[in-house]
Design a protein around this motif. Structure first.
Motif, PDB file in Angstrom:
ATOM      1  N   TYR A 419     -43.720 -53.902  35.803  1.00  0.00           N
ATOM      2  CA  TYR A 419     -44.290 -52.614  36.151  1.00  0.00           C
ATOM      3  C   TYR A 419     -43.632 -52.086  37.431  1.00  0.00           C
ATOM      4  CZ  TYR A 419     -48.114 -52.448  32.793  1.00  0.00           C
ATOM      5  OH  TYR A 419     -48.839 -52.359  31.651  1.00  0.00           O
ATOM      6  N   LYS A 420     -43.406 -50.779  37.432  1.00  0.00           N
ATOM      7  CA  LYS A 420     -42.848 -50.130  38.619  1.00  0.00           C
ATOM      8  C   LYS A 420     -43.566 -48.797  38.826  1.00  0.00           C
ATOM      9  CE  LYS A 420     -38.224 -52.185  38.325  1.00  0.00           C
ATOM     10  NZ  LYS A 420     -36.768 -51.921  38.275  1.00  0.00           N
ATOM     11  N   PRO A 421     -43.567 -48.313  40.055  1.00  0.00           N
ATOM     12  CA  PRO A 421     -44.216 -47.011  40.299  1.00  0.00           C
ATOM     13  C   PRO A 421     -43.620 -45.935  39.391  1.00  0.00           C
ATOM     14  CG  PRO A 421     -43.698 -48.079  42.375  1.00  0.00           C
ATOM     15  CD  PRO A 421     -43.050 -48.913  41.311  1.00  0.00           C
ATOM     16  N   ALA A 422     -44.502 -45.179  38.753  1.00  0.00           N
ATOM     17  CA  ALA A 422     -44.036 -44.177  37.793  1.00  0.00           C
ATOM     18  C   ALA A 422     -44.618 -42.798  38.047  1.00  0.00           C
ATOM     19  CB  ALA A 422     -44.384 -44.615  36.377  1.00  0.00           C
ATOM     20  N   GLU A 423     -45.856 -42.698  38.550  1.00  0.00           N
ATOM     21  CA  GLU A 423     -46.472 -41.400  38.821  1.00  0.00           C
ATOM     22  C   GLU A 423     -47.030 -41.381  40.233  1.00  0.00           C
ATOM     23  OE1 GLU A 423     -47.996 -39.278  34.715  1.00  0.00           O
ATOM     24  OE2 GLU A 423     -49.408 -40.476  35.873  1.00  0.00           O
ATOM     25  N   PHE A 424     -46.705 -40.278  40.934  1.00  0.00           N
ATOM     26  CA  PHE A 424     -47.152 -40.103  42.310  1.00  0.00           C
ATOM     27  C   PHE A 424     -48.040 -38.857  42.339  1.00  0.00           C
ATOM     28  CE2 PHE A 424     -43.169 -42.300  42.242  1.00  0.00           C
ATOM     29  CZ  PHE A 424     -43.259 -43.280  43.218  1.00  0.00           C
ATOM     30  N   HIS A 425     -49.291 -39.017  42.800  1.00  0.00           N
ATOM     31  CA  HIS A 425     -50.278 -37.939  42.763  1.00  0.00           C
ATOM     32  C   HIS A 425     -50.626 -37.498  44.189  1.00  0.00           C
ATOM     33  CE1 HIS A 425     -51.567 -38.576  38.446  1.00  0.00           C
ATOM     34  NE2 HIS A 425     -50.879 -39.682  38.687  1.00  0.00           N
ATOM     35  N   TRP A 426     -50.622 -36.168  44.368  1.00  0.00           N
ATOM     36  CA  TRP A 426     -51.088 -35.579  45.625  1.00  0.00           C
ATOM     37  C   TRP A 426     -52.168 -34.559  45.306  1.00  0.00           C
ATOM     38  CZ3 TRP A 426     -45.970 -36.430  44.549  1.00  0.00           C
ATOM     39  CH2 TRP A 426     -45.256 -37.263  45.441  1.00  0.00           C
ATOM     40  N   LYS A 427     -53.308 -34.700  45.950  1.00  0.00           N
ATOM     41  CA  LYS A 427     -54.396 -33.736  45.785  1.00  0.00           C
ATOM     42  C   LYS A 427     -54.322 -32.747  46.945  1.00  0.00           C
ATOM     43  CE  LYS A 427     -59.313 -33.392  44.689  1.00  0.00           C
ATOM     44  NZ  LYS A 427     -60.570 -34.131  44.501  1.00  0.00           N
ATOM     45  N   LEU A 428     -53.964 -31.501  46.616  1.00  0.00           N
ATOM     46  CA  LEU A 428     -53.676 -30.514  47.649  1.00  0.00           C
ATOM     47  C   LEU A 428     -54.420 -29.210  47.377  1.00  0.00           C
ATOM     48  CD1 LEU A 428     -49.796 -30.994  47.658  1.00  0.00           C
ATOM     49  CD2 LEU A 428     -51.393 -31.961  49.321  1.00  0.00           C
ATOM     50  N   ASP A 429     -55.023 -28.662  48.425  1.00  0.00           N
ATOM     51  CA  ASP A 429     -55.647 -27.340  48.292  1.00  0.00           C
ATOM     52  C   ASP A 429     -54.585 -26.266  48.076  1.00  0.00           C
ATOM     53  OD1 ASP A 429     -58.127 -28.471  48.689  1.00  0.00           O
ATOM     54  OD2 ASP A 429     -58.102 -28.109  50.862  1.00  0.00           O
ATOM     55  N   GLN A 430     -53.403 -26.499  48.629  1.00  0.00           N
ATOM     56  CA  GLN A 430     -52.343 -25.488  48.514  1.00  0.00           C
ATOM     57  C   GLN A 430     -51.921 -25.239  47.069  1.00  0.00           C
ATOM     58  OE1 GLN A 430     -52.528 -27.997  50.576  1.00  0.00           O
ATOM     59  NE2 GLN A 430     -51.492 -27.662  52.545  1.00  0.00           N
ATOM     60  N   VAL A 431     -52.130 -26.202  46.206  1.00  0.00           N
ATOM     61  CA  VAL A 431     -51.666 -26.065  44.825  1.00  0.00           C
ATOM     62  C   VAL A 431     -52.418 -24.958  44.097  1.00  0.00           C
ATOM     63  CG1 VAL A 431     -51.528 -27.252  42.602  1.00  0.00           C
ATOM     64  CG2 VAL A 431     -50.859 -28.434  44.685  1.00  0.00           C
TER      65      VAL A 431
END
Length: 941
Positions: A419-431
């Motif tokens: 397994y390797k990192p595949a998805e990076f999530h950022w929770k942003l109000d700017q979006v």
């Protein structure tokens, strides 16, 4: 007397002594009423005197009444002596206002014992009280000529002021003021019967500073005041803590540097002692471009300006001849030519193969400007690289999901299946805030760093997955959706706006470049005075759209506010409104009564800049020998190109009046054009007509010179595009180097090109400068051994704009050129030969005639000379010069013979000299004025 008489006399005497033996009688008290301006007094009881001696004459009659008192304005008169009836009446007109009541005494007296009134008797004295009744003869009069009062806005008063009127009448009825009335209509005031004026609604200083009322009064007899009175009520604004002394509208003229926003501002605290103060000043520019006024060059050019190294690929470029995959995508060009693309959830584009060659094993950067609002729960793809056919695997993608920004990065097949990192999530109000934001992802697997508007954000969630399985399926890069290779369709459409989507491979973007890309060209600035620099703390946000101040001394705080300015460093800023908002918080010694300062608002109006006019000029029509086109250097297309930019503005100048008029200067508006310097970002050379055939022709330029000036070049079969932000002088130098080569010129007679330059991503576009080059085909040297006229190049600039060259499209009349073709050269040679033969014939005829005359008339030469004044030979072999292709000129000899004599205007100076030598002195005398109309070259004959 007799004795009888003597006896009667005493009896008679006794009787006469007792005739008037009673006094008159009257009442003891009388009450009377008299109305002023009337003379009759009404008494109660009536005035009647009685006498017991009645009915005796005289003794029983009442002869009069006597009034006792000082200055009594009444008199009593007997109406009937026998009955004793009388009346009291006034002597003069009474005035109740002087005396309301009169009291006096009255007596009645009889007539005595005879006509002479002897032995009259008087009654007792009776008291008479007379009241003078009033007449409503006077009108109310106000005590003051005018009334004034001041009230504070926002309050309702029980009584603002009292007006008072008086009446000079003496009676209670007529001297009392029964009512007051406001005569002025539609005013928010009322007055009661006592004269108290109050407001009927809360008053507003901003609506009315002062009210002027007219008030009247009525007495109880309904008499109106003789003169109404004026009442002035001033409205005093409530002491509202606020910033005062600044204009709501502030105009900014482009190119003037910084502009002080609040030069006279001060804070009204209503005398409340303040311990500390904080303020934030916001410059709202979200509606301008991508959040503020930035340079609208292409994103690739901006990366270069910010110092980014090579390797950046622009995925959303402006559509052009060489870059066309964004042609069908809707754009928003409402923001000063800032290239913004709209995605409505149904559109997406495919990026052609070869544009991006990113290897995920190397570090790379993705940057994009995005504006996105609250969306659906479905994924919305910004950028996606997926299988082109057969399968639906996503190799890497950037998408939005539930106001989260997600980067998917699947690893290529490796030996290990961990397994390797595949998805990076950022929770942003700017979006999801519907505002523009700049996103940069620096990817160096397994580390991923996100910058939003220059600030760093760490992912709140990272999920892992296995690497992809080995496959030979090609990938497809798409924008605005993701390509599903298995079903051959798009999915996960994006809804929002994108701009400046870039991928840079091989190197990460550094923080300095990221800040440069995000930095606005407009913002707030402040120059702190030395005396207050230490007492007030100032902080800016990264793009200088807001600043915060904090201090404890109001005077120092106000000085800092007065030094805050607006600055726009763009030469051609985006015009429009920038809203300003000032939010203030204060602290007081007494927290219970501490004031609250409301927000203050205004706006900066950036005026429309003077638009530059970019002009391209130079030689637009020339010819070269075929050998030059076939050489390795080729033919330079723009050898004398000049790029000039001017702006036109109206200025007011004073013009002196005429001498006979008075010396009053008048102001006149004059249009002035001045040259300015600015950058260019694109120059495009386009072929007019058939596209370039790569097998035997091309446009070339020295790439080293291009790179030396930090420019880029791209070419295709329709032309060449040079891009990059640089000066007009550098663009001139590069355009001078563009060459056209054609190594098969047998069938080529001319080629036409068009040049257009622009600034700020097409906001300002130059004129279309068109160039036509003709190919001079030289004949076999054995056939024209003596033809000295054929030369390898032929350039002649027309110096007179009035020359009419039909058939030529002259972009610039002052620098236009007339270029003869090979057929024209042949025509000139023929005409020259014809003229030579005519002149030679004239010489021979003249010589023969002279010899004949000498033989016939020997010795008479002095009497008769040869007279050739009647001999006139006019040669005009060409009437109209027509610009035609060489193939048409060679195929139609009749049209060639009808060419205009203007063709001779284009003969070079060397050819003109040779024609003059052959013509001799006679030609000089006869046709010096026609030298530019008819010239020839007979050097080959």
């Amino acid at each position: 007397f007799s004795s009888k008489n003597k006896l009667l006399f005493p009896v008679f005497f006794f009787f006469s002594l007792t005739v008037n033996k009673h006094k008159p009688w009257i009442e003891t008290t009388y009450h009377g009423i008299v109305t002023e301006n009337d003379d009759k007094v009404l008494l109660d009881p009536p005035l009647i005197a009685l006498d017991k001696d009645a009915p005796l004459r005289y003794a029983g009659e009442i002869c009069g009444f006597r009034i006792h008192g000082q200055n009594v304005p009444f008199e009593a008169v007997v109406l009937d002596k026998s009955t004793g009836e009388g009346v009291i009446r006034t002597k003069d007109k009474l005035d109740c206002e002087l005396q309301k009541e009169h009291t006096f005494t009255i007596q009645a007296y009889d007539c005595g014992e005879g006509p002479d009134g002897s032995n009259m008797k008087k009654s007792h004295k009776a008291t008479v009280h007379i009241q003078v009744n009033d007449v409503n003869e006077y009108s109310p009069v106000f005590k003051e000529k005018s009334y004034k009062a001041t009230v504070i806005e926002g309050k309702k008063y029980d009584s603002i002021l009292k007006v008072e009127a008086v009446d000079a009448d003496c009676s209670f009825q007529f001297s009392q003021i029964c009512s007051y009335e406001i005569v002025t209509p539609d005013v928010p005031f009322s007055v009661d019967k006592d004269g108290n004026i109050k407001n009927t609604e809360k008053l507003n200083y901003s609506k009315e500073h002062m009210y002027k009322l007219t008030v009247t009064a009525y007495d109880c007899g309904k008499n109106r005041a003789s003169e109404d009175v004026l009442v002035k009520i001033s409205i005093k604004p409530t002491c509202k803590p606020s910033w005062q002394g600044f204009n709501k509208r502030i105009e900014y003229e482009p190119g003037t540097g910084s502009l002080a926003l609040f030069p006279s501002m001060h804070l009204e605290t209503c005398e409340e002692p303040i311990t500390s103060i904080q303020a934030s000043i916001m410059l709202e520019t979200n509606h301008i471009g991508k959040g503020c006024d930035r340079d609208t060059y292409s994103e690739k050019s901006l990366h270069k300006l910010c110092g980014a190294s090579a390797g950046t690929v622009e995925l959303l470029p402006a559509p052009s001849n060489s870059v066309n995959w964004t042609v069908g995508l809707p754009t928003d060009n409402g923001h000063d030519s800032d290239q913004v693309f709209e995605f409505n959830g149904t559109q997406a584009i495919k990026v052609p193969e070869g544009v991006v060659s990113t290897t995920l094993k190397e570090p790379f950067t993705i940057s994009v400007w995005m504006r996105h609002g609250p969306g659906s729960r479905e994924k919305e793809t910004i950028l996606c690289n997926s299988d082109k056919t057969e399968m639906n695997r996503h190799h890497y993608s950037l998408y939005v999901h539930n106001c989260r920004l997600v980067l998917l990065l699947r690893q290529e097949p490796t030996e290990s299946e961990n397994y390797k990192p595949a998805e990076f999530h950022w929770k942003l109000d700017q979006v999801c805030d519907k505002e523009w934001h700049h996103y940069v992802l620096n990817i160096e697997f397994p580390a991923v760093t996100l910058f939003v508007d220059g600030a760093t954000f760490e992912p709140f969630l990272v999920t892992e997955d296995y690497p992809l399985h080995a496959s030979k399926i090609e990938t497809q890069l798409t924008i605005g959706a993701c390509w599903q290779g298995g079903s051959a369709r798009m999915t996960q459409y994006f809804r929002g706006n994108l701009a400046g989507l870039m991928i840079r491979s091989g190197k990460l973007e550094n923080k300095k470049v990221i800040d440069c890309l995000y930095t606005c060209k407009e913002g707030l600035d402040v120059q702190l005075p030395e005396e207050v620099a230490s007492s007030v703390k100032v902080e800016f946000n990264p793009n200088q759209s807001s600043l915060s101040l904090e201090g404890d001394d109001i005077e120092s705080f106000e000085k800092v506010m007065q030094h805050i300015s607006y600055l726009n460093s763009r030469q051609f800023p985006t015009p429009g409104i920038r809203h300003l908002r000032i939010s203030t918080t204060v602290k007081c010694f007494n927290e219970e009564t501490c004031i609250s300062v409301p927000d203050s608002e205004g706006y900066v109006m950036v005026l429309q800049p003077e638009e530059p006019k970019i002009s391209l000029s130079g030689i637009d029509h020339f010819a070269r020998g075929a050998a030059e086109f076939e050489s390795t250097e080729g033919v330079t297309l723009f050898p004398e190109l000049r790029i000039v930019s001017t702006i036109t503005r109206e200025v007011e100048v004073e013009a002196e009046a005429e001498a006979e008029a008075e010396d009053d200067p008048t102001v006149q508006e004059t249009v002035v054009s001045e040259e300015i310097m600015h950058n260019l970002d694109t120059c495009e050379v386009t072929v007019v007509g058939d596209e370039l055939n790569g097998d035997h022709e091309s446009l070339e330029v020295d790439l080293a010179q291009i790179q030396q000036r930090a420019l880029e070049m791209s070419s295709s079969n329709v032309g060449m595009v040079i891009t990059g932000v640089n000066t007009m002088a550098n663009y001139e130098q590069v355009l001078h180097l563009i060459r056209y080569r054609n190594w098969h010129t047998e069938a080529l007679f001319d080629r036409k090109f068009k040049l257009v330059c622009s600034e700020l991503n097409g906001r300002y576009i130059s004129n279309e400068f068109k160039v036509e080059v003709n190919v001079i085909h030289t004949a076999n040297p054995m056939d024209h051994a003596n033809n000295a006229m054929v030369q390898p190049q032929f350039i002649n600039q027309v110096q007179h704009a009035s020359v009419d060259l039909s058939g030529h499209n002259l972009a610039n009349t002052h620098q236009a050129s007339v270029v003869p073709s090979a057929a024209t050269v042949v025509i000139v040679v023929c005409v020259s030969f014809l003229v030579f033969m005519i002149i030679l014939g004239v010489f021979r005829i003249r010589a023969a005639h002279q010899r004949t005359m000498r033989d016939q008339e020997n010795g008479k030469e002095n009497e008769m000379d040869w007279d050739d004044s009647a001999l006139t030979i006019t040669v005009n072999p060409m009437e109209t010069y027509e610009d035609q292709h060489s193939s048409e000129e060679e195929g139609d000899e009749e049209e060639e013979e009808s060419e205009d004599g203007e063709e001779e205007d284009d003969i070079t100076s060397a050819e003109s000299d040779s024609s003059e030598d052959e013509g001799g002195e006679q030609e000089d005398q006869q046709g010096s004025s026609r030298q530019q109309q008819l010239e020839w070259d007979d050097s080959t004959y």
